[in-house]
Design a protein around this motif. Structure first.
Motif, PDB file in Angstrom:
ATOM      1  N   ARG A 150       0.846  -1.184   0.000  1.00 48.88           N
ATOM      2  CA  ARG A 150       0.000   0.000   0.000  1.00 48.88           C
ATOM      3  C   ARG A 150       0.886   1.241   0.000  1.00 48.88           C
ATOM      4  O   ARG A 150       1.819   1.341   0.799  1.00 48.88           O
ATOM      5  CB  ARG A 150      -0.908  -0.012   1.230  1.00 48.88           C
ATOM      6  N   THR A 151       0.607   2.172  -0.921  1.00 51.66           N
ATOM      7  CA  THR A 151       1.462   3.344  -1.090  1.00 51.66           C
ATOM      8  C   THR A 151       0.628   4.617  -1.098  1.00 51.66           C
ATOM      9  O   THR A 151      -0.600   4.588  -1.009  1.00 51.66           O
ATOM     10  CB  THR A 151       2.246   3.268  -2.417  1.00 51.66           C
ATOM     11  N   ALA A 152       1.328   5.745  -1.234  1.00 52.06           N
ATOM     12  CA  ALA A 152       0.673   7.048  -1.273  1.00 52.06           C
ATOM     13  C   ALA A 152      -0.004   7.317  -2.615  1.00 52.06           C
ATOM     14  O   ALA A 152      -0.709   8.328  -2.759  1.00 52.06           O
ATOM     15  CB  ALA A 152       1.693   8.143  -0.976  1.00 52.06           C
ATOM     16  N   ARG A 153       0.184   6.463  -3.597  1.00 46.21           N
ATOM     17  CA  ARG A 153      -0.443   6.687  -4.908  1.00 46.21           C
ATOM     18  C   ARG A 153      -1.951   6.532  -4.808  1.00 46.21           C
ATOM     19  O   ARG A 153      -2.450   5.558  -4.271  1.00 46.21           O
ATOM     20  CB  ARG A 153       0.112   5.681  -5.935  1.00 46.21           C
ATOM     21  N   GLN A 154      -2.687   7.514  -5.351  1.00 49.46           N
ATOM     22  CA  GLN A 154      -4.141   7.461  -5.376  1.00 49.46           C
ATOM     23  C   GLN A 154      -4.617   6.599  -6.542  1.00 49.46           C
ATOM     24  O   GLN A 154      -3.880   6.345  -7.497  1.00 49.46           O
ATOM     25  CB  GLN A 154      -4.722   8.869  -5.483  1.00 49.46           C
ATOM     26  N   SER A 155      -5.867   6.164  -6.485  1.00 52.02           N
ATOM     27  CA  SER A 155      -6.377   5.206  -7.474  1.00 52.02           C
ATOM     28  C   SER A 155      -6.397   5.754  -8.893  1.00 52.02           C
ATOM     29  O   SER A 155      -6.342   4.987  -9.859  1.00 52.02           O
ATOM     30  CB  SER A 155      -7.782   4.746  -7.079  1.00 52.02           C
ATOM     31  N   ASP A 156      -6.459   7.082  -9.049  1.00 49.46           N
ATOM     32  CA  ASP A 156      -6.494   7.654 -10.399  1.00 49.46           C
ATOM     33  C   ASP A 156      -5.120   8.132 -10.866  1.00 49.46           C
ATOM     34  O   ASP A 156      -5.012   8.757 -11.922  1.00 49.46           O
ATOM     35  CB  ASP A 156      -7.495   8.812 -10.464  1.00 49.46           C
ATOM     36  N   GLU A 157      -4.083   7.830 -10.076  1.00 51.96           N
ATOM     37  CA  GLU A 157      -2.740   8.310 -10.410  1.00 51.96           C
ATOM     38  C   GLU A 157      -1.886   7.212 -11.038  1.00 51.96           C
ATOM     39  O   GLU A 157      -2.045   6.024 -10.743  1.00 51.96           O
ATOM     40  CB  GLU A 157      -2.023   8.824  -9.154  1.00 51.96           C
ATOM     41  N   LEU A 158      -0.957   7.655 -11.874  1.00 46.75           N
ATOM     42  CA  LEU A 158       0.067   6.785 -12.436  1.00 46.75           C
ATOM     43  C   LEU A 158       1.437   7.280 -11.984  1.00 46.75           C
ATOM     44  O   LEU A 158       1.630   8.479 -11.762  1.00 46.75           O
ATOM     45  CB  LEU A 158       0.010   6.788 -13.968  1.00 46.75           C
ATOM     46  N   ILE A 159       2.373   6.355 -11.845  1.00 46.96           N
ATOM     47  CA  ILE A 159       3.753   6.723 -11.507  1.00 46.96           C
ATOM     48  C   ILE A 159       4.429   7.200 -12.785  1.00 46.96           C
ATOM     49  O   ILE A 159       4.550   6.448 -13.753  1.00 46.96           O
ATOM     50  CB  ILE A 159       4.507   5.540 -10.905  1.00 46.96           C
ATOM     51  N   ALA A 160       4.822   8.460 -12.802  1.00 50.36           N
ATOM     52  CA  ALA A 160       5.431   9.049 -13.994  1.00 50.36           C
ATOM     53  C   ALA A 160       6.948   8.888 -14.005  1.00 50.36           C
ATOM     54  O   ALA A 160       7.541   8.560 -15.045  1.00 50.36           O
ATOM     55  CB  ALA A 160       5.069  10.529 -14.088  1.00 50.36           C
ATOM     56  N   ALA A 161       7.580   9.137 -12.869  1.00 47.06           N
ATOM     57  CA  ALA A 161       9.041   9.152 -12.844  1.00 47.06           C
ATOM     58  C   ALA A 161       9.545   9.060 -11.416  1.00 47.06           C
ATOM     59  O   ALA A 161       8.788   9.180 -10.450  1.00 47.06           O
ATOM     60  CB  ALA A 161       9.569  10.432 -13.498  1.00 47.06           C
ATOM     61  N   VAL A 162      10.843   8.844 -11.307  1.00 43.77           N
ATOM     62  CA  VAL A 162      11.548   8.891 -10.030  1.00 43.77           C
ATOM     63  C   VAL A 162      12.632   9.947 -10.158  1.00 43.77           C
ATOM     64  O   VAL A 162      13.397   9.947 -11.137  1.00 43.77           O
ATOM     65  CB  VAL A 162      12.168   7.534  -9.678  1.00 43.77           C
ATOM     66  N   LEU A 163      12.707  10.843  -9.209  1.00 43.90           N
ATOM     67  CA  LEU A 163      13.712  11.903  -9.206  1.00 43.90           C
ATOM     68  C   LEU A 163      14.831  11.494  -8.261  1.00 43.90           C
ATOM     69  O   LEU A 163      14.611  11.328  -7.054  1.00 43.90           O
ATOM     70  CB  LEU A 163      13.082  13.224  -8.771  1.00 43.90           C
ATOM     71  N   LEU A 164      16.016  11.326  -8.831  1.00 49.34           N
ATOM     72  CA  LEU A 164      17.168  10.836  -8.078  1.00 49.34           C
ATOM     73  C   LEU A 164      18.152  11.969  -7.840  1.00 49.34           C
ATOM     74  O   LEU A 164      18.659  12.563  -8.796  1.00 49.34           O
ATOM     75  CB  LEU A 164      17.867   9.719  -8.863  1.00 49.34           C
ATOM     76  N   PRO A 165      18.432  12.305  -6.581  1.00 52.26           N
ATOM     77  CA  PRO A 165      19.429  13.345  -6.319  1.00 52.26           C
ATOM     78  C   PRO A 165      20.813  12.927  -6.801  1.00 52.26           C
ATOM     79  O   PRO A 165      21.132  11.732  -6.863  1.00 52.26           O
ATOM     80  CB  PRO A 165      19.403  13.473  -4.791  1.00 52.26           C
ATOM     81  N   ALA A 166      21.621  13.922  -7.139  1.00 50.23           N
ATOM     82  CA  ALA A 166      23.000  13.618  -7.523  1.00 50.23           C
ATOM     83  C   ALA A 166      23.739  13.021  -6.330  1.00 50.23           C
ATOM     84  O   ALA A 166      23.568  13.471  -5.195  1.00 50.23           O
ATOM     85  CB  ALA A 166      23.707  14.886  -7.982  1.00 50.23           C
ATOM     86  N   PRO A 167      24.563  11.992  -6.558  1.00 47.18           N
ATOM     87  CA  PRO A 167      25.322  11.405  -5.441  1.00 47.18           C
ATOM     88  C   PRO A 167      26.218  12.453  -4.790  1.00 47.18           C
ATOM     89  O   PRO A 167      26.883  13.229  -5.478  1.00 47.18           O
ATOM     90  CB  PRO A 167      26.154  10.309  -6.124  1.00 47.18           C
TER      91      PRO A 167
END
Length: 289
Positions: A150-167
């Protein structure tokens, strides 16, 4: 079962809004297994394979914007410098065929505590970009996992991307399983050093109802570590770090391993990845000097 196959991202968001129970599918490495074994029979599948931007990544400020459909193979071969811990984790995912199809977005959508991508996302403080016809919002990975699958994504949402900080320092990942390939983790661990903020990030997989952080271990090591010279922590400090990581776990006994074994394995992996990360940190410090 209805099959929806949008050709644009806007069409995909509209379809998800109209069919909130539709299960997104792109690589299919998890969804098809559940369908084949009749574990899940959703009313509709939302095929995202024609959405090209989901398979793309690009620089985003100092970091990287990783499309939800970028394959593990792409991460392993192209993002080793930009996302070291995630690239290490991607190398351990199943077989080459599955790495060619599977993606971080799929791991996030399924939200299995054993997903290999989760510990690096937690350790590096990545951010999940969610989209719907209502707009776009960003959720820190450390706030994304709410409960078992179970995640914070709502039922009408899609996962678009992941934002990765620079190391901003060394990153490591370790995983224990019965073999090197085609295996679900008995447990896994990731660590990330941030030399700019002098903070430590951790991620624990397959040792609780959700992926976890070992916050007490992070605070302890950040205070103990020699950020100026990179001197290795004392054996007692290393042992204590391992203990704190193990104590953060909330494992169960199952067919892959006992709760006690998982705690022991996490302590060992924490100490090992710390040793590797400190070695990398010291080398970088010596090069700069």
């Amino acid at each position: 079962m209805e099959f929806l196959s949008p050709s644009t991202w806007e069409e995909a968001l509209a379809a998800k809004s109209e069919h909130p129970d539709a299960v997104p599918i792109m690589g299919g490495t998890d969804v098809m297994v559940e369908l084949n074994f009749d574990k899940h029979r959703p009313p509709a599948l939302l095929d995202l394979t024609r959405i090209a931007e989901l398979r793309e990544w690009r620089p985003d400020g100092d970091g990287v914007r990783l499309g939800a459909g970028v394959s593990y193979t792409e991460i392993t071969t192209r993002l080793r410098e930009r996302a070291p811990a995630l690239a290490l984790a991607s190398r351990t995912v199943a077989s080459p065929q599955i790495r060619n199809r599977g993606s971080v977005g799929g791991n996030l959508g399924g939200a299995s505590p054993a997903g290999d991508a989760h510990p690096p996302l937690l350790a590096t403080d990545a951010v999940i970009e969610l989209a719907s016809v209502r707009g776009v919002r960003r959720v820190p990975a450390r706030e994304f996992y709410l409960g078992p699958r179970r995640t914070a994504r709502q039922s009408d949402e899609l996962i678009a991307a992941v934002l990765l900080p620079a190391p901003a320092g060394p990153q490591q990942f370790a995983k224990i399983g019965t073999r090197n390939a085609m295996v679900i983790a008995v447990t896994s661990f990731s660590i990330a050093f941030n030399a700019r903020t002098r903070e430590i990030g951790t991620g624990v997989g397959s040792a609780g109802p959700t992926p976890l952080r070992a916050t007490r271990a992070e605070e302890f090591l950040a205070a103990e570590f020699d950020w100026e010279g990179g001197t290795a922590p004392s054996p007692a400090a290393v042992a204590r770090f391992g203990e704190l990581v193990a104590s953060a776990a909330r494992p169960i006994d199952d067919v892959r391993g006992s709760a006690d074994y998982r705690r022991h394995a996490l302590s060992v992996m924490a100490r090992r990845t710390l040793s590797w990360a400190v070695t990398d940190y010291r080398k970088a410090t010596q090069r700069c000097a």
